[in-house]
Enzyme design. Structure first.
Site, mmCIF file in Angstrom:
data_model
loop_
_atom_site.group_PDB
_atom_site.id
_atom_site.type_symbol
_atom_site.label_atom_id
_atom_site.label_comp_id
_atom_site.label_asym_id
_atom_site.label_seq_id
_atom_site.Cartn_x
_atom_site.Cartn_y
_atom_site.Cartn_z
ATOM 1 N N GLY A 46 38.900 -0.345 41.007
ATOM 2 C CA GLY A 46 39.477 0.708 40.408
ATOM 3 C C GLY A 46 39.984 1.742 41.337
ATOM 4 N N GLY A 79 37.743 -6.520 42.019
ATOM 5 C CA GLY A 79 36.717 -7.352 41.964
ATOM 6 C C GLY A 79 36.597 -8.729 42.155
ATOM 7 N N ARG A 104 27.648 -5.486 48.366
ATOM 8 C CA ARG A 104 27.816 -3.982 48.441
ATOM 9 C C ARG A 104 26.543 -3.160 49.351
ATOM 10 N NH1 ARG A 104 29.710 -3.301 42.261
ATOM 11 N NH2 ARG A 104 31.911 -3.281 42.770
ATOM 12 N N LYS A 133 43.776 -7.377 33.273
ATOM 13 C CA LYS A 133 43.783 -5.937 32.555
ATOM 14 C C LYS A 133 45.313 -5.385 33.167
ATOM 15 C CE LYS A 133 40.384 -4.945 35.281
ATOM 16 N NZ LYS A 133 39.321 -4.523 36.327
#
Ligand code: ADP
Ligand code: MG
Length: 389
Positions: free
Chosen positions: A368, A345, A36, A200
């Site tokens: 997300g 991720g 990142r 998820k």
């Protein structure tokens, strides 16, 4: 509406305030993975090369308004300084008189990293203290957002802050690259296929509903598959499962587009075997990965695609025994002529760990945010930036 980008701003002699995503994984005070930080380097270098004095701000973790020492951004300042080969100053807070003082002394070509924005509750909950965004805004002459991973949040530093820069709030290069890549999914070359997996399920319902409308083929693997299999009446043993009604609704929309696994690697305590799904999964066994028949079938079918979007590992890839399905899909996509976009991720981590990262067309840095952009076609952090014609 097109948004202002970094190249539209004049930076010489300016105090440039940039929101980045330095929310890196930390292990015992060390940075676990600096992807990142590296992602923000193109914007950082451009600003420094064009005479800006750079003030960086980010969040890390979820300190919820407390000054949790383990969630300090100080290790990121050290790493950034190594990557840039120049000093990076570290502030002890992100607002306040000391920070203002440091900013006042900051010269062209110098870098200051502010401390974790989420040490203040008002970062995530702007309504608690609207002056928080104003205090951050005071630090810069212009504002850049390069934190794609946070662009789906309406936070003080991503959305509210832009009202103080009505014609000086621009996208950074990382944000621009993400939006460009993900926008190709709105007008994809066809056939367009999506592979959705992971655990998820609830968090991915919205994107599934959208994808089923726009794709030509939808492959459902990972923990996600069992809710769909159950909805179709297949025995799933102890496998991950959520509300079957949701799966039924999606199945109804376009049953012909949906591909479910044909065989599954299952486990019970230490025992592992592969079963054909025509027979179902026996009680007490749990589905862990897609099997070899599924891999062969999907790889063959995916060969016709012109555009492929992948989110969610198709198995519990963290355990080597159950990583083969995810590895095989990554291999197929890496060697495909289709435009391949990978988001999420864990999916991106799997692809990189397995050595296929460089062969994909785009690895999205925001889990997300990428799903929300695909679902809704816009994000609050981007909507808030300055429009240009
Ligand atoms: P991403 O971060 O890429 O969006 P998710 O967070 O949704 O992906 O899911 C990743 C997780 O899904 C991984 O930890 C993986 O172990 C888990 N997973 C994949 N297949 C299964 C399965 N069959 N059963 C349970 N968990 C699974
Ligand atoms: Mg995940």
């Amino acid at each position: 509406m097109a948004k202002m980008t970094l190249k539209d701003l004049s930076l010489e002699g300016k105090k440039v305030l940039m929101r980045v995503d330095f929310n890196v994984p930390m292990k015992e005070g060390e940075i676990g993975d600096d992807t990142r930080i590296k992602g923000a380097l193109p914007s950082i270098q451009y600003i420094l090369n064009h005479g800006g004095a750079l003030i960086l701000m980010s969040h890390m973790g979820r300190p919820k308004g407390t000054k949790e020492k383990e969630l300090s951004l100080a290790p990121c300042a050290t790493r950034l300084s190594q990557l840039l080969n120049r000093p990076v100053q570290m502030a002890t807070d992100c607002i306040g008189s000391q920070v203002k003082e440091m900013v006042a002394h900051l010269q062209s070509g110098q870098v200051l990293l502010l401390e974790n924005l989420r040490y203040h509750l008002a970062e995530e909950k702007p309504e608690l203290d609207p002056t928080f965004a104003a205090k951050l805004a005071e630090l810069g002459d212009c504002f850049i957002n390069d934190a794609f991973g946070s662009a789906h949040r309406s936070h003080s530093s991503t959305a509210l802050i832009t009202k103080y820069f009505p014609d000086q709030a621009a996208m950074g290069f990382l944000l621009e690259k993400e939006i460009q890549a993900l926008s190709t999914l709105t007008h994809p070359n066809r056939p367009f296929s999506a592979i959705i997996g992971g655990a998820k399920i609830k968090g991915k319902i919205g994107v599934l509903r959208k994808l089923i409308e726009v794709v030509d083929e939808l492959y459902i693997g990972g923990g996600m598959a069992f809710t769909f299999l159950k909805a179709k009446g297949v025995e799933i043993g102890n496998s991950l499962c959520e509300d079957a009604q949701v799966a039924l609704d999606i199945l109804k929309i376009a049953p012909n587009k949906i591909h479910l696994p044909l065989d599954i690697v299952i486990a019970k305590e230490q025992e592992v075997k592969t079963v054909d799904l025509s027979k179902g999964i026996p009680p007490q066994w749990q589905g862990m990965d897609i099997g070899p028949k599924t891999v062969a079938d999907w790889s063959q079918k995916l060969r016709n695609s012109a555009t492929i979007f992948w989110n969610g590992p198709v198995g519990v890839f963290e355990t080597p025994q159950f990583a083969e399905g995810t590895r095989a899909i990554a291999d197929a996509l890496a060697n495909s002529s289709a435009k391949v976009i990978v988001g999420g991720g864990d999916t991106v981590a799997a692809v990189q760990q397995m050595g296929f990262g460089a062969k994909m067309d785009h690895l999205s840095t925001g889990g997300g945010a990428s799903l929300e952009f695909i679902e809704l076609g816009h994000l609050p952090g981007i909507d808030a930036l300055t429009d240009i014609n």
